[in-house]
Design a protein around this motif. Structure first.
Motif, PDB file in Angstrom:
ATOM      1  N   SER A   1       0.825  -1.211   0.000  1.00 19.32           N
ATOM      2  CA  SER A   1       0.000   0.000   0.000  1.00 19.32           C
ATOM      3  C   SER A   1       0.857   1.258   0.000  1.00 19.32           C
ATOM      4  O   SER A   1       0.388   2.335  -0.350  1.00 19.32           O
ATOM      5  N   GLU A   2       2.118   1.122   0.400  1.00 18.59           N
ATOM      6  CA  GLU A   2       3.065   2.229   0.322  1.00 18.59           C
ATOM      7  C   GLU A   2       3.821   2.120  -0.999  1.00 18.59           C
ATOM      8  O   GLU A   2       4.114   1.022  -1.465  1.00 18.59           O
ATOM      9  N   LEU A   3       4.139   3.224  -1.598  1.00 19.87           N
ATOM     10  CA  LEU A   3       4.838   3.213  -2.884  1.00 19.87           C
ATOM     11  C   LEU A   3       6.330   3.008  -2.643  1.00 19.87           C
ATOM     12  O   LEU A   3       7.141   3.937  -2.723  1.00 19.87           O
ATOM     13  N   LEU A   4       6.678   1.754  -2.346  1.00 15.38           N
ATOM     14  CA  LEU A   4       8.050   1.383  -2.032  1.00 15.38           C
ATOM     15  C   LEU A   4       8.783   0.894  -3.274  1.00 15.38           C
ATOM     16  O   LEU A   4       8.174   0.518  -4.271  1.00 15.38           O
ATOM     17  N   GLU A   5      10.114   0.865  -3.178  1.00 22.38           N
ATOM     18  CA  GLU A   5      10.904   0.215  -4.210  1.00 22.38           C
ATOM     19  C   GLU A   5      10.653  -1.295  -4.160  1.00 22.38           C
ATOM     20  O   GLU A   5      10.306  -1.849  -3.105  1.00 22.38           O
ATOM     21  N   GLY A   6      10.848  -1.947  -5.287  1.00 18.94           N
ATOM     22  CA  GLY A   6      10.569  -3.377  -5.357  1.00 18.94           C
ATOM     23  C   GLY A   6      11.340  -4.185  -4.329  1.00 18.94           C
ATOM     24  O   GLY A   6      10.784  -5.087  -3.668  1.00 18.94           O
ATOM     25  N   ASP A   7      12.638  -3.883  -4.166  1.00 16.17           N
ATOM     26  CA  ASP A   7      13.451  -4.630  -3.196  1.00 16.17           C
ATOM     27  C   ASP A   7      12.983  -4.388  -1.765  1.00 16.17           C
ATOM     28  O   ASP A   7      13.068  -5.275  -0.909  1.00 16.17           O
ATOM     29  N   ASP A   8      12.485  -3.182  -1.500  1.00  9.90           N
ATOM     30  CA  ASP A   8      11.985  -2.880  -0.156  1.00  9.90           C
ATOM     31  C   ASP A   8      10.710  -3.672   0.138  1.00  9.90           C
ATOM     32  O   ASP A   8      10.486  -4.090   1.278  1.00  9.90           O
ATOM     33  N   ILE A   9       9.897  -3.864  -0.884  1.00  9.20           N
ATOM     34  CA  ILE A   9       8.685  -4.678  -0.704  1.00  9.20           C
ATOM     35  C   ILE A   9       9.066  -6.106  -0.342  1.00  9.20           C
ATOM     36  O   ILE A   9       8.493  -6.719   0.564  1.00  9.20           O
ATOM     37  N   LEU A  10      10.055  -6.644  -1.059  1.00  6.59           N
ATOM     38  CA  LEU A  10      10.491  -8.012  -0.770  1.00  6.59           C
ATOM     39  C   LEU A  10      11.086  -8.108   0.631  1.00  6.59           C
ATOM     40  O   LEU A  10      10.864  -9.095   1.336  1.00  6.59           O
ATOM     41  N   ALA A  11      11.847  -7.097   1.030  1.00  7.65           N
ATOM     42  CA  ALA A  11      12.441  -7.104   2.370  1.00  7.65           C
ATOM     43  C   ALA A  11      11.353  -7.084   3.441  1.00  7.65           C
ATOM     44  O   ALA A  11      11.448  -7.787   4.461  1.00  7.65           O
ATOM     45  N   GLU A  12      10.293  -6.291   3.208  1.00  5.89           N
ATOM     46  CA  GLU A  12       9.182  -6.272   4.157  1.00  5.89           C
ATOM     47  C   GLU A  12       8.478  -7.619   4.193  1.00  5.89           C
ATOM     48  O   GLU A  12       8.139  -8.142   5.258  1.00  5.89           O
ATOM     49  N   GLY A  13       8.239  -8.185   3.020  1.00  6.77           N
ATOM     50  CA  GLY A  13       7.558  -9.468   2.954  1.00  6.77           C
ATOM     51  C   GLY A  13       8.302 -10.571   3.685  1.00  6.77           C
ATOM     52  O   GLY A  13       7.684 -11.455   4.300  1.00  6.77           O
ATOM     53  N   LYS A  14       9.626 -10.527   3.648  1.00  5.57           N
ATOM     54  CA  LYS A  14      10.418 -11.562   4.314  1.00  5.57           C
ATOM     55  C   LYS A  14      10.283 -11.508   5.832  1.00  5.57           C
ATOM     56  O   LYS A  14      10.516 -12.512   6.514  1.00  5.57           O
ATOM     57  N   ARG A  15       9.896 -10.352   6.371  1.00  7.01           N
ATOM     58  CA  ARG A  15       9.750 -10.255   7.824  1.00  7.01           C
ATOM     59  C   ARG A  15       8.622 -11.156   8.328  1.00  7.01           C
ATOM     60  O   ARG A  15       8.562 -11.459   9.516  1.00  7.01           O
ATOM     61  N   ARG A  16       7.754 -11.568   7.413  1.00  5.81           N
ATOM     62  CA  ARG A  16       6.667 -12.470   7.810  1.00  5.81           C
ATOM     63  C   ARG A  16       7.191 -13.834   8.233  1.00  5.81           C
ATOM     64  O   ARG A  16       6.481 -14.603   8.904  1.00  5.81           O
ATOM     65  N   TRP A  17       8.439 -14.155   7.895  1.00  4.45           N
ATOM     66  CA  TRP A  17       8.982 -15.470   8.246  1.00  4.45           C
ATOM     67  C   TRP A  17       9.173 -15.633   9.743  1.00  4.45           C
ATOM     68  O   TRP A  17       9.351 -16.751  10.235  1.00  4.45           O
ATOM     69  N   ALA A  18       9.137 -14.516  10.488  1.00  4.60           N
ATOM     70  CA  ALA A  18       9.172 -14.646  11.956  1.00  4.60           C
ATOM     71  C   ALA A  18       7.957 -15.417  12.447  1.00  4.60           C
ATOM     72  O   ALA A  18       8.049 -16.217  13.392  1.00  4.60           O
ATOM     73  N   LEU A  19       6.803 -15.209  11.802  1.00  2.03           N
ATOM     74  CA  LEU A  19       5.609 -15.963  12.161  1.00  2.03           C
ATOM     75  C   LEU A  19       5.740 -17.424  11.748  1.00  2.03           C
ATOM     76  O   LEU A  19       5.346 -18.331  12.498  1.00  2.03           O
ATOM     77  N   GLU A  20       6.319 -17.673  10.583  1.00  2.69           N
ATOM     78  CA  GLU A  20       6.541 -19.053  10.157  1.00  2.69           C
ATOM     79  C   GLU A  20       7.474 -19.776  11.128  1.00  2.69           C
ATOM     80  O   GLU A  20       7.295 -20.968  11.412  1.00  2.69           O
ATOM     81  N   SER A  21       8.466 -19.057  11.638  1.00  2.00           N
ATOM     82  CA  SER A  21       9.370 -19.641  12.623  1.00  2.00           C
ATOM     83  C   SER A  21       8.613 -20.013  13.893  1.00  2.00           C
ATOM     84  O   SER A  21       8.859 -21.068  14.492  1.00  2.00           O
TER      85      SER A  21
END
Length: 362
Positions: free
Chosen positions: A251-271
Motif C-alpha cells: 500500500s506504500e509506494l516502495l521500491e521493489g526490493d523494499d517490498i520483498l524485504a518487508e515481505g520476508k519479515r513475515r517469516w518470523a511468524l513461520e518460525s
C-alpha cells in the motif's frame, strides 16, 4: 533500558499469572503446566508433568473454572506495553503485524474444531504475530471451523480489529500476509483500520491496465491497480525462486526490493509455527474440549513469549526456556528440585545417605 523494562514487566506478568488460580491445588497444576511447556524437545504430555497426576492436569485444562481469560488479558496487555516501552523516544516507529493460517494436523472426530481445509485435516489456526526490533511474539488467534463459518480472511480482520487504539496511534502499523489473504475484502479492511500492508498475490491476479494484464506482466517495483480493488495504486515486488515466481503488493509506494524485504519479515511468524509445533507442544494437543484447546494454546503462546524474551545467540532454545522458567517462576524450579530429591531417597538410603531439607527464614 529496554531489557530492564522488559524484565520488570515479565516479572509482574509471572506473578499475576500465578495468582490467578484461586486454590492451592489449581496453582500447583498451573506450575506443573508451566514447567511442562517450558521444556522444548520433551514430549508435552500430561504423563510427563511433575508434581501432579495426569488426571489432575486434565481436569485443570478441561473442567476447572480458573480464569484463563484473565491470563490471556494479562499476557496480551504485557506484550503491547512492552512494545510501547521498546519504542520509547522513537518518532512514529514501524510495527509489523503478521497474520497467517497454520494447521495442527489431527485425525478423528473426538478433538474439537477438526475439519478439512486445502486438503489438510486438523485444527486450523489464524494467528496474529507482532514484531518490533528484538520483540517477536504471538498475540492472539482464531479457529477456522470449516465451510459455512467465518473465513480465514474474516478471522484475520477480527484479530486486527482487536489491536488496541493506543498501538495504532503510537506506531506506523504494517500488516504482512501471504497470498491466502489477497482478497479485496482483506485489503479494504486493513486500510479501514488505518494500517499499511504488504500482501502476497497470485501471479494471475488481474490488474485494470488495458488488455488482459496480470501482475505477472508487470515489472518489479512497478505500480499496479488491481482489477477488483481499484481504490488505490499499489507497488509491486516480484521474486524468482528457481522455477517459481512470487509476487507481493504494498500500500506504500516502495521500491521493489523494499517490498520483498518487508515481505520476508513475515517469516518470523513461520518460525513461530515451526517452533510452536515441534518445540512447545502445539502439535501434541490431544484434549477433547474447546476449553482445553484454548488453555493449551495459551500455554504455548506464553512459553514462546517468555522464552523469546530470554533468548540470546549464546543460548539454545531449551536453555532460554529453562532460564525464563527459573527466573520468572522460581517456585516451579524449587518444586522440581524437591521432587527430584524425593524420587531419589531410596537410592540415597541404599548407599548410606540420609538427606533432609527445611525452609530457611530469609
Amino acid at each position: 533500558m529496554y531489557k530492564q523494562v522488559s524484565g520488570e514487566r515479565t516479572h509482574i506478568l509471572s506473578q499475576r499469572i500465578l495468582d490467578i488460580p484461586e486454590t492451592l491445588y489449581q496453582r500447583r497444576s498451573l506450575e506443573a503446566s508451566l514447567h511442562l511447556f517450558h521444556s522444548p524437545g520433551q514430549k508435552t504430555k500430561f504423563s510427563q508433568a511433575e508434581g501432579v497426576s495426569p488426571s489432575a492436569l486434565s481436569r485443570f485444562f478441561n473442567i476447572y473454572d480458573w480464569d484463563s481469560d484473565r491470563c490471556w488479558e494479562e499476557m496480551q496487555d504485557t506484550q503491547w506495553r512492552m512494545l510501547l516501552d521498546a519504542a520509547r523516544h522513537k518518532r512514529r516507529p514501524r510495527l509489523r503485524l503478521s497474520v497467517d493460517l497454520t494447521t495442527v494436523e489431527k485425525v478423528g472426530t473426538q478433538l474439537p474444531y477438526v475439519s478439512v481445509y486445502n486438503g489438510r485435516h486438523g485444527i486450523h489456526l489464524v494467528v496474529l504475530f507482532a514484531e518490533y526490533g528484538e520483540l517477536k511474539f504471538p498475540i492472539s488467534y482464531r479457529i477456522y471451523q470449516g465451510k459455512h463459518t467465518s473465513t480465514p480472511v474474516t478471522l484475520a480482520l477480527d484479530l486486527l480489529e482487536e489491536v488496541p487504539d493506543f498501538v495504532g496511534k503510537r506506531f506506523q502499523v504494517c500488516v504482512l500476509a501471504d497470498s491466502g489473504f489477497e482478497s479485496a475484502v482483506f485489503l479494504d479492511g486493513v486500510q479501514r483500520l488505518g494500517f499499511e500492508f504488504v500482501v502476497g498475490v497470485r501471479s494471475n491476479r488481474r490488474t485494470d491496465h488495458p488488455g488482459q494484464v496480470t501482475v505477472a506482466d508487470c515489472p518489479h517495483g512497478g505500480y499496479v491497480n488491481l482489477a477488483n480493488w481499484p481504490l488505490e495504486t499499489l507497488s509491486l515486488g516480484r521474486m524468482d525462486r528457481g522455477d517459481r515466481e512470487f509476487f507481493a503488493v504494498s500500500s506504500e509506494l516502495l521500491e521493489g526490493d523494499d517490498i520483498l524485504a518487508e515481505g520476508k519479515r513475515r517469516w518470523a511468524l513461520e518460525s513461530f509455527f515451526k517452533e510452536g509445533k515441534h518445540q512447545f507442544g502445539l502439535a501434541q494437543f490431544a484434549l477433547r474440549t474447546a476449553r482445553g484447546l484454548d488453555r493449551w494454546i495459551l500455554m504455548v503462546f506464553l512459553a514462546f513469549t517468555l522464552t523469546t524474551l530470554h533468548r540470546s545467540e549464546a543460548l539454545t532454545l531449551k536453555e532460554a526456556a529453562r532460564l525464563a522458567l527459573y527466573a520468572l517462576f522460581p517456585e516451579v524450579r524449587l518444586n522440581h528440585l524437591l521432587g527430584q530429591l524425593r524420587k531419589e531417597q531410596e537410592f540415597l538410603r541404599q548407599h548410606g545417605y540420609s538427606l533432609s531439607y527445611a525452609r530457611c527464614k530469609l
